[in-house]
Design a protein around this motif. Structure first.
Motif, PDB file in Angstrom:
ATOM      1  N   LEU A 154      82.723  29.708  49.479  1.00  0.00           N
ATOM      2  CA  LEU A 154      80.918  28.948  48.996  1.00  0.00           C
ATOM      3  C   LEU A 154      80.330  30.298  48.856  1.00  0.00           C
ATOM      4  CD1 LEU A 154      81.761  25.740  50.922  1.00  0.00           C
ATOM      5  CD2 LEU A 154      81.705  26.302  48.202  1.00  0.00           C
ATOM      6  N   TYR A 155      79.843  30.841  49.839  1.00  0.00           N
ATOM      7  CA  TYR A 155      78.746  31.687  50.480  1.00  0.00           C
ATOM      8  C   TYR A 155      78.434  33.503  50.131  1.00  0.00           C
ATOM      9  CZ  TYR A 155      77.899  27.415  52.809  1.00  0.00           C
ATOM     10  OH  TYR A 155      78.413  25.812  52.685  1.00  0.00           O
ATOM     11  N   THR A 485      86.213  25.962  42.736  1.00  0.00           N
ATOM     12  CA  THR A 485      87.480  27.317  42.873  1.00  0.00           C
ATOM     13  C   THR A 485      88.026  27.468  41.645  1.00  0.00           C
ATOM     14  OG1 THR A 485      87.250  27.112  45.296  1.00  0.00           O
ATOM     15  CG2 THR A 485      88.928  28.853  44.017  1.00  0.00           C
ATOM     16  N   ASP A 486      88.745  26.317  40.632  1.00  0.00           N
ATOM     17  CA  ASP A 486      89.342  26.951  39.828  1.00  0.00           C
ATOM     18  C   ASP A 486      88.892  27.493  38.662  1.00  0.00           C
ATOM     19  OD1 ASP A 486      91.333  26.082  41.274  1.00  0.00           O
ATOM     20  OD2 ASP A 486      91.831  24.538  40.472  1.00  0.00           O
ATOM     21  N   SER A 494      80.295  28.072  33.653  1.00  0.00           N
ATOM     22  CA  SER A 494      78.874  28.344  33.790  1.00  0.00           C
ATOM     23  C   SER A 494      78.606  27.416  32.588  1.00  0.00           C
ATOM     24  CB  SER A 494      78.349  29.981  33.469  1.00  0.00           C
ATOM     25  OG  SER A 494      77.911  30.432  34.966  1.00  0.00           O
ATOM     26  N   ASP A 495      79.871  27.136  32.019  1.00  0.00           N
ATOM     27  CA  ASP A 495      79.936  26.291  30.903  1.00  0.00           C
ATOM     28  C   ASP A 495      79.406  24.781  30.756  1.00  0.00           C
ATOM     29  OD1 ASP A 495      81.698  27.981  30.027  1.00  0.00           O
ATOM     30  OD2 ASP A 495      84.122  27.277  29.433  1.00  0.00           O
ATOM     31  N   SER A 496      79.468  24.252  29.564  1.00  0.00           N
ATOM     32  CA  SER A 496      78.004  22.727  29.889  1.00  0.00           C
ATOM     33  C   SER A 496      79.033  21.633  29.846  1.00  0.00           C
ATOM     34  CB  SER A 496      76.707  22.829  28.607  1.00  0.00           C
ATOM     35  OG  SER A 496      76.222  23.641  28.773  1.00  0.00           O
ATOM     36  N   TRP A 497      78.370  20.672  30.471  1.00  0.00           N
ATOM     37  CA  TRP A 497      79.988  19.519  30.187  1.00  0.00           C
ATOM     38  C   TRP A 497      79.163  18.840  30.315  1.00  0.00           C
ATOM     39  CZ3 TRP A 497      82.101  23.153  33.986  1.00  0.00           C
ATOM     40  CH2 TRP A 497      80.479  22.611  35.706  1.00  0.00           C
ATOM     41  N   ARG A 507      75.171  30.892  40.688  1.00  0.00           N
ATOM     42  CA  ARG A 507      75.093  29.699  40.894  1.00  0.00           C
ATOM     43  C   ARG A 507      77.058  30.184  41.551  1.00  0.00           C
ATOM     44  NH1 ARG A 507      71.424  26.179  41.955  1.00  0.00           N
ATOM     45  NH2 ARG A 507      69.326  26.625  40.726  1.00  0.00           N
ATOM     46  N   ASN A 508      77.299  30.559  41.443  1.00  0.00           N
ATOM     47  CA  ASN A 508      79.224  31.136  41.462  1.00  0.00           C
ATOM     48  C   ASN A 508      78.931  30.974  42.913  1.00  0.00           C
ATOM     49  OD1 ASN A 508      79.719  31.681  38.440  1.00  0.00           O
ATOM     50  ND2 ASN A 508      80.846  32.895  38.753  1.00  0.00           N
ATOM     51  N   LEU A 509      78.050  31.617  43.927  1.00  0.00           N
ATOM     52  CA  LEU A 509      78.078  31.842  45.578  1.00  0.00           C
ATOM     53  C   LEU A 509      76.928  30.349  45.569  1.00  0.00           C
ATOM     54  CD1 LEU A 509      77.957  35.571  46.363  1.00  0.00           C
ATOM     55  CD2 LEU A 509      79.919  33.399  46.634  1.00  0.00           C
ATOM     56  N   MET A 510      76.969  29.812  46.482  1.00  0.00           N
ATOM     57  CA  MET A 510      75.696  28.720  47.333  1.00  0.00           C
ATOM     58  C   MET A 510      75.138  29.269  47.771  1.00  0.00           C
ATOM     59  SD  MET A 510      77.225  25.806  45.903  1.00  0.00           S
ATOM     60  CE  MET A 510      78.586  24.986  45.316  1.00  0.00           C
TER      61      MET A 510
END
Length: 530
Positions: A154-155, A485-486, A494-497, A507-510
């Motif tokens: 996470l961090y 994580t996956d 970083s994709d849009s949904w 933001r890959n890390l909190m």
């Protein structure tokens, strides 16, 4: 003492499991024997004595609308918590998680951080107590390493605290990774993972107890660590992840819960003939009586009395659904499945039936379940896969609901199902992905993927690519707090949904919680971007 459970027709009314291995034909069977030596039937959360508090801390935030679970699941493309007028706004925290707009003061992200460090403190206290034998010491080190794996994931950049009351400088992500790896290897009695593992020097045992760490549980955590090593430290460790997972599959006593692997259906309403009496295969892994399931390697113990913390039924069901299951309190109508994720399952996939609740709902006796505050003129509760909007006025019945962890008739706020940390189905996917990445050929994953598809009663795939594998992993691992994580590992974070477009790479890390930074007297610095 070695125990055997003999499964017969009479035992199907009780807690009953039979099983199948990956290399066996998936066929019906009513009588099997499996070794359940050392299985805990108490309410210890990992055994009594000096490790009780350290294991029990896992229940905090692992299976409810808090901490690790919220940070790992609501941030991903599998579920959301839509705002329904004034319900579930909560200062915007759920919208922020879904849209990736959180800041360093976000309460769920802070709780995940604090929960891990409290668990680490309990491990440190147990290790310093002088009351542990060699096996317990190894368990405590693996458990502490698992808490640090959560922090690493996470961090990234956190303090490695190994003594009670002793502070430490902040470490970078690679140093934290190296610490987790070294602790796991030490507990396994090896210096590296190879194709021919010899664990004879490990102080960890091999007996089956879902609430305690054995050699296979430690290898499962190590395989997860290695599978994500390229994300964590920029160095691929896929071959090592493959070897660790393969050792579990080839040497462990665990088997996939497939045809003939049966558990009571706690959702069975006595007067509703269409409610099945039992759960079978994949669904049985997550039953209220899953503590002895032959697929689970290590799990967190939850009970409705005394060991609370799993609240899925109340988190996801609509308020009137209290009358469906005769629950002791009205559910909260929060967590819903994203429509695109729901639609990623093929019709006939047993996991689709097991994981989601959709369609018109009925009460305890089979009459239409009514919502007198419905958004339209149709008062019957009808869970529709489509969700009209994330905020501010999501429809009250919109979204498929999370059903993977079997609800119980007459259920309380807290549930009795255990939450797997390491299970054999996941281990097959760990091996499949690691092997494919190491060789650069995703088709190498097909034997493991198709074994799980066979268990789910869907046709085998003849070919597969990275996107296809991620989809298969999502179908199998839904609601087990692995999706964030996956997605990061597959470069999809970083994709849009639906209702999410933000793609900030940082933001890959909190963020390190701002309250911790303020209290650190300059010994903690924030992750970039926050």
């Amino acid at each position: 003492m070695k125990k055997f459970i003999k499964l017969t027709l009479a035992s199907l009314a009780l807690v009953a499991y039979s099983c199948t291995d990956l290399d066996d034909d998936l066929e019906d069977t009513l009588t099997e024997e499996f070794n359940v030596e050392g299985v805990s039937t108490g309410s210890s959360g990992g055994g009594d004595g000096p490790l009780l508090a350290a294991y029990s801390r896992l229940r905090a935030g692992s299976a409810n609308n808090n901490g690790w679970y919220a940070s790992s699941s609501v941030t991903a493309d599998e579920m959301s918590v839509p705002q329904k007028g004034g319900d579930w706004f909560d200062g915007g925290v759920w919208i922020q998680l879904h849209r990736h707009t959180w800041d360093a003061a976000h309460p769920q992200i802070e709780n995940a951080y604090n929960d891990a460090y409290v668990g680490i403190g309990e491990c440190n206290g147990a290790l310093e107590s002088g009351n542990l034998d060699a096996d317990q010491t190894a368990q405590a080190r693996v458990l502490r390493a698992y808490y640090y794996w959560r922090l690493l994931d996470l961090y990234g950049n956190v303090k490695i605290i190994t003594s009670v009351g002793v502070d430490a400088p902040q470490s970078d992500r690679e140093t934290v990774y190296n610490f987790v790896e070294s602790e796991l290897l030490a507990a396994l009695g090896i210096t590296e993972v190879t194709a021919n593992l010899d664990l004879s020097a490990s102080p960890l045992g091999t007996g089956v107890n879902n609430y305690r760490i054995n050699q296979y549980a430690a290898l499962g955590v190590l395989s997860k660590l290695y599978l994500n090593a390229e994300v964590y430290i920029g160095v691929p460790k896929y071959q090592e992840a493959d070897w660790a997972a393969t050792y579990i599959i080839d040497n462990g006593p665990y088997v996939l819960c497939a045809d003939g692997c049966i558990a009571p259906n706690a959702s069975k309403r006595p007067s509703i003939d269409s409610d099945p009496e039992t759960l079978e295969g994949y669904a049985a892994v997550f039953a209220t009586t899953n503590e002895n399931n032959p697929e689970i390697i290590w799990s967190i113990e939850y009970t409705s009395t005394g060991l609370g913390g799993m609240n899925f039924a109340h988190m996801t069901l609509h308020g009137p659904s209290q009358l469906t299951y005769a629950l002791d309190a009205a559910p909260w109508n929060g967590f819903s499945v994203l429509e695109e994720f729901y639609n990623s399952y093929e019709d006939g996939d047993a996991r689709k039936e097991a994981n989601f609740l959709v369609g018109p709902q009925t009460d305890f006796t089979g009459n239409a379940l009514l919502d007198f505050a419905a958004d339209d003129d149709d008062l019957q509760v009808d869970y529709t896969p489509a969700i009209n909007e994330l905020e501010p006025n999501a429809q009250r019945q919109a979204g498929a609901r999370l059903k993977k962890f079997n609800f119980a008739v007459l259920g309380r706020n807290d549930m009795d199902n255990d939450m797997p940390i390491v299970r054999l189905g996941d281990v097959h996917l760990l091996r499949a992905e690691a092997r494919s990445r190491a060789a650069g050929d995703w088709n190498l994953s097909l034997p493991d993927v198709n074994a799980l598809r066979a268990r789910a009663n869907v046709a085998p795939l003849g070919t597969i690519d990275a996107d296809g594998f991620l989809a298969e992993r999502g179908k199998e691992m839904f609601q087990e707090a692995s999706r964030r994580t996956d997605l990061i590992r597959f470069g999809k974070w970083s994709d849009s949904w639906w209702e999410k477009t933000n793609s900030d790479s940082f933001r890959n890390l909190m963020p390190i919680p701002v309250e911790q930074i303020n209290a650190s007297e300059g010994t903690l610095t924030q992750n970039p971007g926050y």
